[in-house]
Design an enzyme around this catalytic site. Structure first.
Site: not given
Ligand code: CAA
Length: 258
Positions: A66, A109, A112, A132
């Site tokens: 998400a 998400g 999910e 999360e």
């Molecule tokens: N939400 C918003 N933006 C996101 C995102 C997310 N979940 N995941 C990645 N992005 C964005 C980053 O912020 C980045 O944007 P900017 O260039 O503007 O900074 C862009 O996508 C590229 O991401 P990274 O630079 O982080 O890419 P990476 O290759 O270094 O890492 C990754 C990849 C390991 C997937 C890392 O992006 C990451 O950890 N993302 C978050 C994963 C996460 O925590 N997901 C759970 C979200 S909460 C949820 O989903 C709640 C639910 O149950 C519904």
């Protein structure tokens, strides 16, 4: 045709391909993505010419979760009064069979969303997890429930409590995915599986989906009773006559989806 901004929808015969398309955010699922995915799939669900829906992302990310930037400032009442994420439930209520074709990150998400689909095919590059907890929250699109049903308590607890991710091999041996495919072949394989499903009788495929889905909602004896009622019902279709008749005549069936 309806225009979407965060997804691409293509038709290939009786199959539909929905591609998540927010590459700069690794397909993070903001409310616009949710609303577009739900609107597009519900429209396909109403279309009797559509027999299977494939949902995919990019080579790097099916969906990295998400949208964290969208959620960060929200308070309890913002989430509660908008019923944040409630629309995703409608994806699980589609009658048309769905396939998730997952390459790269399927986190939070994203995992999910993949679990909301009926068949989950993984590229060898796929990474699954519910991280999360590392953000100070918990899954909100059913992850704590569907992951637990898919892989059991031991792995689900570990993944949800530590945020550790699983690679494709671990996800397959744990029962989360039906098969692993080399990444370059993922889309072709998913579309091939979709074509097989879409070639079956649509009402019968819908009933097969409904019957398997019931296993997650009810007891064994009630589930078997439900299956038996549907099994009897398929004998009201022309496609049952065609399918069994074709076997007896030693020819391929031509289902007419009725
Ligand atoms: N939400 C918003 N933006 C996101 C995102 C997310 N979940 N995941 C990645 N992005 C964005 C980053 O912020 C980045 O944007 P900017 O260039 O503007 O900074 C862009 O996508 C590229 O991401 P990274 O630079 O982080 O890419 P990476 O290759 O270094 O890492 C990754 C990849 C390991 C997937 C890392 O992006 C990451 O950890 N993302 C978050 C994963 C996460 O925590 N997901 C759970 C979200 S909460 C949820 O989903 C709640 C639910 O149950 C519904």
């Amino acid at each position: 045709a309806v225009e979407y901004e965060t997804i691409l929808v293509e038709r290939k015969g009786r199959t539909a391909l929905l591609t998540l398309n927010r590459p700069k955010a690794l397909n993070a699922l903001n409310l616009q993505v949710m609303n577009e995915v739900v609107a597009a799939t519900e429209a396909l669900d109403r279309d009797p010419e559509c027999g299977c829906i494939v949902i995919t992302g990019s080579a790097k990310a099916f969906a990295a979760g998400a949208d964290i930037k969208e959620m960060q400032p929200q308070g309890y009442l913002d989430m509660y009064l908008t019923d944040w994420f409630a629309a995703w439930d409608r994806l699980g209520q589609l009658r048309t069979p769905t396939i998730a074709a997952v390459a790269g990150y399927a986190l939070g998400g994203g995992c999910e969303l993949a679990m909301l689909c009926d068949i989950l095919l993984a590229a060898d590059t796929a990474v699954f997890g519910q991280p999360e907890i590392k953000l100070g929250v918990i899954p909100g699109i059913g992850g704590s429930q569907r992951l637990t049903r898919a892989v059991g308590k031991a792995k689900a607890m570990e993944l949800c409590l530590t945020g550790r991710t699983m690679d494709a091999m671990e996800a397959e041996s744990a029962g989360l995915v039906s098969r692993i495919v080399p990444a370059v072949e993922l889309l072709a394989e998913a579309l091939a599986v979709a074509e097989v499903v879409a070639g079956m009788s649509l009402p019968v495929a819908m009933m097969a989906k409904e019957a398997v889905g019931r296993a997650f909602e009810t007891t064994l004896s009630e589930g078997v009773r439900f299956e038996r009622r549907l099994f009897h019902a398929v004998f009201a279709t022309a496609d049952q006559k065609e399918g069994m008749g074709a076997f007896i005549d030693k020819r391929l069936p031509e289902f007419r989806h009725r």
